[in-house]
Motif scaffolding. Structure first.
Motif, short mmCIF file in Angstrom:
data_model
loop_
_atom_site.label_atom_id
_atom_site.label_comp_id
_atom_site.label_asym_id
_atom_site.label_seq_id
_atom_site.Cartn_x
_atom_site.Cartn_y
_atom_site.Cartn_z
N ALA A 160 -3.36 10.43 2.92
CA ALA A 160 -1.98 10.86 3.04
C ALA A 160 -1.45 10.51 4.43
N LEU A 161 -0.16 10.31 4.50
CA LEU A 161 0.52 10.03 5.76
C LEU A 161 1.53 11.14 6.02
N ILE A 162 1.49 11.72 7.21
CA ILE A 162 2.45 12.74 7.60
C ILE A 162 3.27 12.22 8.77
N LEU A 163 4.59 12.16 8.57
CA LEU A 163 5.51 11.71 9.60
C LEU A 163 6.35 12.91 10.03
N SER A 164 6.14 13.37 11.23
CA SER A 164 6.81 14.58 11.70
C SER A 164 8.25 14.31 12.10
N ILE A 175 -0.18 9.53 -0.69
CA ILE A 175 0.86 10.54 -0.50
C ILE A 175 1.54 10.30 0.84
N ILE A 176 2.86 10.33 0.84
CA ILE A 176 3.62 10.18 2.07
C ILE A 176 4.54 11.39 2.20
N SER A 177 4.45 12.06 3.34
CA SER A 177 5.25 13.26 3.56
C SER A 177 5.99 13.15 4.88
N SER A 237 4.09 2.57 -11.21
CA SER A 237 3.25 1.37 -11.10
C SER A 237 1.95 1.63 -10.36
N GLY A 238 1.78 2.85 -9.86
CA GLY A 238 0.53 3.22 -9.21
C GLY A 238 0.42 2.88 -7.74
N PHE A 239 1.56 2.55 -7.10
CA PHE A 239 1.52 2.21 -5.68
C PHE A 239 1.46 3.44 -4.78
N LEU A 240 1.79 4.60 -5.32
CA LEU A 240 1.60 5.87 -4.61
C LEU A 240 1.67 7.01 -5.62
N ASP A 241 1.11 8.16 -5.22
CA ASP A 241 1.11 9.33 -6.10
C ASP A 241 2.35 10.19 -5.91
N ALA A 242 2.81 10.29 -4.65
CA ALA A 242 3.95 11.16 -4.39
C ALA A 242 4.53 10.89 -3.01
N GLN A 253 8.65 13.94 -5.14
CA GLN A 253 8.76 13.11 -6.33
C GLN A 253 7.40 12.44 -6.51
N GLY A 254 6.77 12.71 -7.65
CA GLY A 254 5.42 12.19 -7.81
C GLY A 254 4.95 12.18 -9.24
N LYS A 255 3.66 11.97 -9.41
CA LYS A 255 3.07 11.93 -10.74
C LYS A 255 3.15 13.30 -11.41
#
Length: 379
Positions: free
Chosen positions: A4-8, A38-40, A135-140, A158-160
């Motif tokens: 997962a990536l978290i961008l503050s 996951i990108i947040s 397409s499976g490039f990310l879960d959420a 927005q996710g699976k």
């Protein structure tokens, strides 16, 4: 494996994240898709997160698109900055005293962010997000905001379909189809930028009540987390100038912003490290002992090697005249000690370019750690 990536959050400081992401992209194959499940994001980080998700099929191209926005950014693309506009905002605040402190026609704020709404709408292809997920490039992809009525930290994601909503204390996860309104809500710095109505509630900057910034990605199943911070490394000792004057208004507000955007994340990271250490000790001493729903989570944090306040002090001159005057009046200058506040509002390309360069350099200095993060689940 679910990295997962978290961008503050952090206003204009979000440009630093782009430099880090650019380095990550350069460390992968040219046509590689998004490497994060996951990108947040929160506040400015939310804009970067959703932009990445919309082009998740080609990570390097996605980063280039975001980089192009930041490298050509001007204050007038984020908020209206003329003297007339600033006086209008202050006038609305004053007029609210005769209306029970409520804006008559629109939410109260000093700055008008209509330009940001246009920038987001035309720069991000929101319709592509679900395509990338399917397409499976990310879960959420997730965006956090603070509800002014409920007082809850709400993560819109927005996710699976197997990622379900959650509620724990004042932390709520809500599945939805992301729109520009969610980004405007997440980035609505209190009193500076207007609150945004989503469904039946007005929302403000996601950092306000986000006491556990890492929690949303864990709820969505992340087993490794990369965090891109927007403050100097906590091991760095800041300089202490001997000031004889009392703190300026900007200096005081800057500390409030730092508390919202930075302190909660650093505290959460510290707790995660302690839990990882504790679980590691349990595994060594009694590997069969159950640990409930706790699990070790791989962690990589990229911190800026420089103080953004120092960089902001050099670039305040790049702001439009009315903003420069306003910044000087409230002490948002190096001499006034409030350049920290300026760093959140300095949406000017020269400032952003410098942050991007530092982000790229800092990430490349940790290239081995980054490659190990993607290569080994337990990193």
């Amino acid at each position: 494996m679910k990295p997962a990536l978290i961008l503050s959050g952090g206003g204009a400081r979000g440009a630093y994240q782009v430099g880090v992401l650019k380095a990550v992209a350069d460390l992968h194959e040219k046509n590689a898709h998004n490497p994060f499940s996951i990108i947040s994001g929160t506040s400015a980080g939310a804009l970067n997160a959703v932009a990445l998700a919309a082009s998740a099929n080609n990570f390097r191209l996605a980063v280039r698109k975001v980089e192009k926005i930041w490298k050509n950014l001007h204050v007038d693309q984020v908020y209206r900055s003329t003297g007339k506009d600033l006086l209008k905002g202050l006038g609305r605040l004053g007029a609210s005293m005769f209306n029970d402190g409520i804006g008559r026609t629109q939410p109260l704020a000093i700055l008008n962010n209509d330009p940001l709404r246009d920038l987001i709408t035309h720069s991000i292809q929101f319709k592509n997000i679900q395509k990338r997920i399917d397409s499976g490039f990310l879960d959420a992809v997730a965006v956090s905001a603070t509800g002014y009525t409920s007082g809850e930290s709400v993560t819109f994601f927005q996710g699976k379909e197997d990622i379900v909503k959650w509620r724990r204390g004042r932390r709520v996860g809500v599945p939805t189809t992301l729109t520009p309104s969610h980004l405007l809500a997440s980035s609505a710095i209190p009193a500076i930028l207007p609150a945004e109505k989503v469904s039946r509630e007005y929302f403000g900057d996601g950092a306000l009540r986000q006491l556990s910034p890492i929690s949303p990605v864990l709820k969505m199943g992340a087993d490794r987390i990369m965090v891109v911070g927007v403050s100097g490394n906590t091991t760095h000792i800041p300089k202490h100038d001997h000031e004889s004057h009392s703190p300026s208004m900007a200096q005081m507000v800057g500390h409030v912003f730092n508390s919202a955007f930075i302190d909660s994340l650093e505290h959460d990271l510290e707790m995660l490290v302690k839990i990882n250490d504790l679980l590691g000790m349990v595994a060594n001493e009694n590997p069969h002992r159950p640990t409930g729903d706790m699990r070790r989570v791989g962690l990589l944090v990229i911190y800026p090697s420089v103080e953004f306040d120092d960089i902001a002090a050099k670039h305040i001159k790049d702001l439009p005249r009315a903003m420069r005057i306003g910044m000087k009046i409230i002490g948002a200058t190096d001499k006034g000690g409030g350049s920290s506040l300026a760093s959140y509002l300095l949406f000017e390309k020269e400032f952003c370019k410098e942050l991007i360069e530092y982000g790229y350099r800092d990430a490349m200095n940790q290239r081995d750690a980054i490659m190990d993060f993607f290569a080994h689940p337990g990193s």
